[in-house]
Design a protein around this motif. Structure first.
Motif, PDB file in Angstrom:
ATOM      1  N   LYS D  56       0.769  -1.123  -0.058  1.00 32.67           N
ATOM      2  CA  LYS D  56       0.035  -0.138   0.151  1.00 32.67           C
ATOM      3  C   LYS D  56       0.708   1.476  -0.132  1.00 32.67           C
ATOM      4  CE  LYS D  56      -3.957   0.098   0.987  1.00 32.67           C
ATOM      5  NZ  LYS D  56      -5.053   0.062   0.107  1.00 32.67           N
ATOM      6  N   GLU D  57       0.355   2.373  -0.361  1.00 31.46           N
ATOM      7  CA  GLU D  57       1.101   3.642  -0.377  1.00 31.46           C
ATOM      8  C   GLU D  57       1.269   3.969   0.977  1.00 31.46           C
ATOM      9  OE1 GLU D  57      -1.772   6.518  -1.554  1.00 31.46           O
ATOM     10  OE2 GLU D  57      -0.427   8.148  -1.764  1.00 31.46           O
ATOM     11  N   ASP D  58       2.045   4.840   1.253  1.00 26.91           N
ATOM     12  CA  ASP D  58       2.597   5.315   2.653  1.00 26.91           C
ATOM     13  C   ASP D  58       2.152   6.591   2.805  1.00 26.91           C
ATOM     14  OD1 ASP D  58       3.308   4.625   4.912  1.00 26.91           O
ATOM     15  OD2 ASP D  58       5.239   4.159   4.738  1.00 26.91           O
ATOM     16  N   LEU D  59       1.059   6.928   3.284  1.00 28.12           N
ATOM     17  CA  LEU D  59       0.523   8.387   3.434  1.00 28.12           C
ATOM     18  C   LEU D  59       0.518   8.604   4.595  1.00 28.12           C
ATOM     19  CD1 LEU D  59      -3.039   7.999   1.871  1.00 28.12           C
ATOM     20  CD2 LEU D  59      -1.201   9.114   1.060  1.00 28.12           C
ATOM     21  N   LEU D  60       0.812  10.148   5.264  1.00 34.89           N
ATOM     22  CA  LEU D  60       0.743  10.481   6.591  1.00 34.89           C
ATOM     23  C   LEU D  60       0.376  11.957   6.385  1.00 34.89           C
ATOM     24  CD1 LEU D  60       4.159   9.426   8.453  1.00 34.89           C
ATOM     25  CD2 LEU D  60       1.799   9.081   9.028  1.00 34.89           C
ATOM     26  N   PRO D  61      -0.501  12.328   7.504  1.00 39.89           N
ATOM     27  CA  PRO D  61      -1.034  13.568   7.466  1.00 39.89           C
ATOM     28  C   PRO D  61      -0.030  14.565   7.507  1.00 39.89           C
ATOM     29  CG  PRO D  61      -1.635  12.517   9.632  1.00 39.89           C
ATOM     30  CD  PRO D  61      -1.060  11.315   8.423  1.00 39.89           C
ATOM     31  N   GLU D  62      -0.172  15.782   6.949  1.00 41.18           N
ATOM     32  CA  GLU D  62       0.999  16.624   7.029  1.00 41.18           C
ATOM     33  C   GLU D  62       1.213  17.277   8.448  1.00 41.18           C
ATOM     34  OE1 GLU D  62      -1.899  17.461   6.008  1.00 41.18           O
ATOM     35  OE2 GLU D  62      -1.979  19.196   7.304  1.00 41.18           O
ATOM     36  N   GLY D  63       2.411  17.825   8.885  1.00 38.78           N
ATOM     37  CA  GLY D  63       2.155  18.168  10.370  1.00 38.78           C
ATOM     38  C   GLY D  63       2.873  17.007  11.317  1.00 38.78           C
ATOM     39  N   VAL D  64       3.010  15.827  10.657  1.00 37.82           N
ATOM     40  CA  VAL D  64       3.381  14.942  11.342  1.00 37.82           C
ATOM     41  C   VAL D  64       5.071  14.730  10.979  1.00 37.82           C
ATOM     42  CG1 VAL D  64       3.208  12.450  11.485  1.00 37.82           C
ATOM     43  CG2 VAL D  64       1.335  13.561  11.405  1.00 37.82           C
ATOM     44  N   ASN D  65       5.528  14.358  11.923  1.00 39.55           N
ATOM     45  CA  ASN D  65       7.014  14.120  12.000  1.00 39.55           C
ATOM     46  C   ASN D  65       7.446  13.017  11.313  1.00 39.55           C
ATOM     47  OD1 ASN D  65      10.024  13.659  12.153  1.00 39.55           O
ATOM     48  ND2 ASN D  65      10.152  14.874  14.083  1.00 39.55           N
ATOM     49  N   ASP D  66       8.062  13.127  10.059  1.00 38.68           N
ATOM     50  CA  ASP D  66       7.797  11.845   9.253  1.00 38.68           C
ATOM     51  C   ASP D  66       8.993  10.786   9.967  1.00 38.68           C
ATOM     52  OD1 ASP D  66       7.000  10.128   7.455  1.00 38.68           O
ATOM     53  OD2 ASP D  66       8.353  10.872   5.910  1.00 38.68           O
ATOM     54  N   LEU D  67      10.287  11.449  10.123  1.00 32.93           N
ATOM     55  CA  LEU D  67      11.253  10.491  10.752  1.00 32.93           C
ATOM     56  C   LEU D  67      10.628   9.550  12.053  1.00 32.93           C
ATOM     57  CD1 LEU D  67      14.190   9.720  10.681  1.00 32.93           C
ATOM     58  CD2 LEU D  67      14.651  11.314  12.272  1.00 32.93           C
ATOM     59  N   VAL D  68      10.008  10.318  12.857  1.00 37.30           N
ATOM     60  CA  VAL D  68       9.684   9.477  14.135  1.00 37.30           C
ATOM     61  C   VAL D  68       8.475   8.622  13.844  1.00 37.30           C
ATOM     62  CG1 VAL D  68       8.432  10.043  16.307  1.00 37.30           C
ATOM     63  CG2 VAL D  68      10.003  11.567  15.510  1.00 37.30           C
ATOM     64  N   ALA D  69       7.699   8.960  12.879  1.00 33.81           N
ATOM     65  CA  ALA D  69       6.597   8.144  12.465  1.00 33.81           C
ATOM     66  C   ALA D  69       7.099   6.694  11.871  1.00 33.81           C
ATOM     67  CB  ALA D  69       5.628   8.842  11.572  1.00 33.81           C
ATOM     68  N   THR D  70       8.151   6.814  11.259  1.00 34.46           N
ATOM     69  CA  THR D  70       8.747   5.503  10.572  1.00 34.46           C
ATOM     70  C   THR D  70       9.361   4.787  11.647  1.00 34.46           C
ATOM     71  OG1 THR D  70      10.103   7.147   9.817  1.00 34.46           O
ATOM     72  CG2 THR D  70       8.785   5.954   8.057  1.00 34.46           C
ATOM     73  N   LEU D  71      10.241   5.304  12.597  1.00 38.22           N
ATOM     74  CA  LEU D  71      11.003   4.804  13.351  1.00 38.22           C
ATOM     75  C   LEU D  71      10.367   4.190  14.485  1.00 38.22           C
ATOM     76  CD1 LEU D  71      14.191   7.231  14.317  1.00 38.22           C
ATOM     77  CD2 LEU D  71      13.995   4.846  13.640  1.00 38.22           C
ATOM     78  N   LEU D  72       8.997   4.737  14.938  1.00 34.39           N
ATOM     79  CA  LEU D  72       8.319   4.102  16.006  1.00 34.39           C
ATOM     80  C   LEU D  72       8.084   2.919  16.023  1.00 34.39           C
ATOM     81  CD1 LEU D  72       6.087   6.883  17.158  1.00 34.39           C
ATOM     82  CD2 LEU D  72       7.794   5.799  18.534  1.00 34.39           C
ATOM     83  N   PRO D  73       7.321   2.469  14.751  1.00 30.68           N
ATOM     84  CA  PRO D  73       7.302   0.882  14.492  1.00 30.68           C
ATOM     85  C   PRO D  73       8.361  -0.111  14.487  1.00 30.68           C
ATOM     86  CG  PRO D  73       6.442   2.100  12.745  1.00 30.68           C
ATOM     87  CD  PRO D  73       6.986   3.127  13.736  1.00 30.68           C
ATOM     88  N   ILE D  74       9.363   0.659  13.749  1.00 33.90           N
ATOM     89  CA  ILE D  74      10.652  -0.375  13.818  1.00 33.90           C
ATOM     90  C   ILE D  74      11.298  -0.397  15.250  1.00 33.90           C
ATOM     91  CG2 ILE D  74      13.063  -0.254  12.750  1.00 33.90           C
ATOM     92  CD1 ILE D  74      11.745   1.299  10.312  1.00 33.90           C
TER      93      ILE D  74
END
Lengths: 149, 150, 360, 308
Positions: D56-74
């Protein structure tokens, strides 16, 4: 060659695991109950891998019912834009296909296709749960046939 | 105090409130009393307080083809028997006293009549649209100059 | 704690139908809420004025999917009273039976919904599985699971064969067994009681103020049931008891609907036993003489009010429909002031919202 | 060195745990469906869900810190996988050392904090609300869980899971001495995994998706995978701490017994999720502090008296 194999497995996975979100754009809730009936033991779409999701972010298929009323139009577009692609739209019921029995009313736009690109139309007022399952199976075939959307 | 028949109600309203009301038309299974629109608030508070008749089923508004510039507003009550209070309002100056302060249940019905017929209920703080969509710009849908029953 | 407002928007897992609410909360406590309807407004009353009476029966049936039969029954009664034709008794009895079956299916549907909101998916599955039996009967009789096209002006479209009658009796006994079993499960299910007892209490005073009708009113002790107070033809010859509770909280609303479903099943049985023979339909003229009529009937959610005015042509001059959910919706913002965020589903489900009915 | 890689990547490491997680999810959904008179998904369903999420395409609402959002699940997934290395599986555990029970418990609570941070980082109202609830729930189930799990450690006098398991061979399975502790551990595990009776942070009808509402695609796959593997590890932990047996027996016997014990626990978990309704957050906090903690202390006191 690896890209082809990857595409094939992606298509197999998308076919086998459809996460559905349901939105009623202003119809009588006949079709909505039949959609909810799909979760119950007699029809049980979980055996086909179809699960009803709560948030548009997690969903692949948007099941819409009802002739799009002018008030629900913005809501419909918002949900569609929040869903990650590849995504599909299924119009459930005669109202969502063509406006159905409410055609001619001044507060409805009549039909989902006036707002969103629709993949599968399921006629019937209200359509039977078997017809909805048949429509979803046709959507699964459609996923595995055409190239990546 | 139960209302057994309408005449008793009419007599008690006439002498206690000095309101002249005549039986407008005996709808099948429902009696209608016509009162001037200014007296509406007093009559409703009389009904609710003295007669303890507090179930307002709904408020119907309509226009008759024979006198198009008059809007008929009917308040349907239920108290053992079904009866309604009716007033006439002119289309150019559609104003009626509000009864939400007496019967909070009438709020949704007043808002619906207000947006469908353009009637202004005097005394209401705000009359937000109830059913019509936000981007509705064609005025009250039931009031159309050409006859919408094509 | 800062005050934030949650938008329960047009799309929400809580709502089967679109309705937008702004609920202001601080922390876990709910302060108040505001309501915006109109998402399902199709202008039925304006549409009805552009169609003939016969076409209107099909339109009226599509106002709401759950209580489609009571709408057509009330509309047909209104037209028949204007036409002053006497409809055969058997037609009235078949209509009453379909009304009761619809009440059973609507209440079981609702019981599943409130169990689903409280987290008891198992009860949702079992309730809706039992509800299929009620739908089977209606499908056997009329061919349609949800909208049955039973009524037409002047009577009913089908008659009961003996085979169908036997099938109905066995299915009803089977269904009442399951409904009784369900009632026991609900009555001594500790978790469901923990989530609903004492939540959003509604006093009889509030019921009178907001003219609320139906199970919500009966759960608070207000004894109003339009099958008994202003009975349409078959109900004046049938005796059934109206169930009321007094404590008026979400728990009373849950139990009262389960008991009403059981009561309706017993009434179905009685209707079947007392059903007279005879024709089921009488011819009705296309044009309705001039006149006005007010009809009230008891939908699964409460008093359904129809006002019909005809002007001699074959199209209605004015049709006013007031559905019970509209009255209950005016109560919703008032109930939200003393509950927690986790109680919102229980309170909203407690009123058995049927937005398609409310918005028309 | 090769052996370390093998342990890390294959046996108790990545591949084995992912497979166990998928099997657990399938078993759980199938059992839940069977409790509800439904048929339930086919065996490959969890795999299909996972692969689809990756596509699936990887969407995130703007205003969300992209780095943190990807790091958390990992981060949460890796914490869970490392915790898995120390838990003995059917008596075999390459890396066990004294005090690894504490390391496991710490590593297993990292995902809950990551879950809360996911709620805070994705700006939506439902996520922050869900995040707040998951923290509230963290305090009400973590303390009873720790008390319950420290019971076997005290009884066997050591803080290494393998040691505890072995000492049960002489003393007999600890569940006989601490049935109450076992129950508290089950409730704590359900709270930690946010499974059905206590899925308050991600209650569908209250806070839509909870902290995970905004996540899509691969991130969501990591979250789901993490949840499943965490469940499997919780079950392994409970089996080792409460239903241990002597280490010496030949593997042919210990592996089937281990599998059967895990299956029993899986049935217990999905049974609990099918039967109980979701509690409100204040009821859970009340339940946690007024009932679970005193019971845990009582159990602990009993264990200490008996142990000495």
């Amino acid at each position: 060659m690896f890209k082809e194999l990857l595409r094939k497995t992606y298509q197999w996975a998308q076919k086998k695991s459809l996460w559905v979100i349901h939105f009623n754009t202003g119809g009588c809730n006949g079709c909505d109950i039949e959609i909810l009936d799909l979760l119950t033991p007699r029809y049980d779409i979980e055996r086909l891998g179809i699960v009803a999701e709560a948030s548009p972010r997690h969903a692949d298929v948007l099941l819409c019912t009802g002739p799009v009323s002018r008030q629900a139009k913005t809501g419909l577009w918002q949900i569609y834009s929040q869903m990650p692609s590849p995504k599909w739209v299924v119009a459930v019921g005669s109202c969502s296909c063509t406006g159905g029995v409410f055609k001619g009313s001044d507060t409805i736009l009549g039909g989902i296709e006036k707002i969103l690109p629709v993949d599968v139309f399921i006629p019937g007022c209200p359509c039977r749960p078997e017809a909805i399952i048949n429509g979803l199976l046709k959507l699964q075939e459609r996923i595995s046939v055409n190239e990546d959307k | 105090m139960k209302i057994n028949n309408l005449d008793a109600l009419r007599k008690s309203m006439a002498d206690s409130l000095k309101v002249d009301c005549e039986v407008y038309r005996g709808i099948d299974g429902d009696q209608t009393l016509r009162i001037p629109s200014a007296e509406l608030k007093r009559v409703v508070s009389f009904l609710v307080d003295q007669m303890d008749c507090r179930h307002l089923s709904t408020i119907t508004a309509q226009q008759r083809v024979e006198d198009p510039d008059q809007i008929e507003v009917i308040y349907h009550f239920w108290h053992g028997i079904s009866f309604s209070i009716m007033t006439m309002v002119s289309e150019e100056l559609p104003r009626l006293p509000e009864i939400v302060s007496i019967l909070p249940g009438a709020d949704f019905y007043e808002r619906e009549v207000a947006e469908m017929f353009g009637i202004e209920f005097v005394g209401r703080e705000e009359t937000p649209p109830l059913l019509l969509p936000d981007d509705w710009d064609q005025g009250p849908p039931f009031i159309r100059n050409e006859d919408h029953r094509e | 704690m800062n005050k934030i407002s949650i938008p329960i928007g047009p799309q929400h897992p809580l709502l089967k139908e679109p309705l937008s609410m702004q609920i202001d909360i601080s922390g876990e406590k709910v302060l108040g809420g505001s309501l915006r309807l109109g998402y399902v407004h199709r202008g039925i009353e304006r549409l009805a004025e552009q169609r003939t009476y016969v076409q209107n029966v099909h339109l009226i049936e599509r106002i709401c999917g759950i209580c489609s039969h009571i709408h057509t029954t009330t509309f047909c009664h209104a037209v028949e009273r204007l036409l002053e034709i006497d409809v055969p008794q058997r037609a009235y009895y078949i209509r009453a039976m379909m009304c009761e079956l619809e009440r059973v299916h609507s209440h079981l549907l609702w019981l599943g919904i409130i169990a689903k909101h409280v987290g008891l998916d198992t009860i949702f599955m079992h309730t809706w599985h039992d509800r299929e039996l009620a739908l089977d009967i209606m499908e056997e009789l009329s061919g349609g699971r949800v909208s049955h096209a039973t009524n037409q002006i002047g009577g009913v479209r089908f008659d009961l064969t003996d085979h169908q009658e036997a099938m109905i009796r066995t299915t009803i006994t089977d269904l009442s067994l399951r409904v009784n079993n369900l009632l026991d499960v609900i009555k001594n299910e500790p978790a469901l009681q923990a989530r609903t007892r004492g939540v959003a209490k509604v006093s009889p005073e509030m019921i009178h103020q907001y003219c609320v009708v139906g199970p919500v009113a009966r759960a608070s002790g207000v004894d109003v049931d339009f099958r008994r107070d202003d009975p349409l033809p078959p109900y004046d010859q049938l005796d059934f008891n109206v169930i009321t509770h007094n404590d008026g909280d979400a728990w009373a609303r849950t139990v009262i609907r389960a008991e009403e479903a059981r009561e309706s099943l017993i009434l179905c049985e009685r209707i079947l036993n007392e059903m007279p023979d005879g024709p089921v339909h009488v011819r009705a003229p296309r044009r309705v003489p001039e006149g006005e009529v007010v009809i009230r009937s008891e939908a699964p959610r409460g008093e359904l009010f129809y006002y019909l005015r005809s002007d001699g042509s074959d199209k209605p001059a004015r049709l006013k429909i007031r559905t019970p959910t509209l009255a209950a919706l005016s109560l919703l913002p008032k109930q939200l002031s003393s509950i927690q965020v986790a109680d919102i589903p229980v309170v909203m489900a407690g009123i058995d919202l049927c937005i398609a009915c409310a918005d028309r | 060195m090769i052996e370390a890689w093998f342990y890390l990547l294959f046996f108790p490491g990545l591949i084995f745990q992912v497979i166990c997680g998928l099997i657990f999810e399938w078993l759980d959904r199938k059992l839940l469906a069977r409790f509800q008179r439904r048929v339930g998904p086919p065996w490959y369903q969890p795999l299909a869900d996972m692969v689809k999420l990756f596509s699936k395409e990887d969407l995130l609402p703007e205003g969300v810190n992209d780095l943190v959002a990807t790091l958390l699940p990992i981060v949460s997934l890796s914490a869970i996988l490392t915790a898995g290395l120390y838990i003995p599986i059917a008596g075999f555990s390459p890396y066990s050392f004294e005090g690894d029970l504490i390391v496991i418990l710490f590593l297993l609570s990292v995902p809950t904090l990551a879950y809360y941070l996911a709620g805070v980082v994705s700006v939506g109202i439902y996520s922050t609300l869900g995040g707040g609830r998951s923290l509230l729930q963290f305090f009400s189930y973590e303390v009873p869980l720790l008390i319950a799990l420290s019971g076997p450690a005290i009884l066997s006098g050591s803080w290494s899971v393998k040691q505890i398991m072995v000492s049960q061979a002489t003393l007999g399975p600890f569940i006989l001495f601490q049935p109450l502790g076992f129950l508290l551990a089950i409730v704590g595990l359900i709270g930690k995994l946010k499974r059905d009776p206590l899925d308050i942070p991600k209650a569908k009808s209250e806070v839509v998706g909870g902290p995970l509402t905004e996540f899509t695609g691969a991130k969501l796959a990591f979250w789901h995978l993490g949840m499943n593997i965490q469940a499997v590890l919780g079950i392994f932990l409970l089996v080792n701490l409460y239903l241990g047996w002597s280490k010496g027996a030949n593997p042919l016997l210990t592996i089937p017994v281990f599998i059967v014990e895990c299956l029993v626990l899986v049935v217990l978990l999905s049974g609990a999720s099918a039967i109980f309704a979701r509690l409100r957050i204040d009821q859970l906090a009340g339940l946690g502090w007024r009932i679970l903690v005193p019971l845990g202390l009582l159990q602990l006191g009993f264990v200490i008296l008996m142990g000495v």
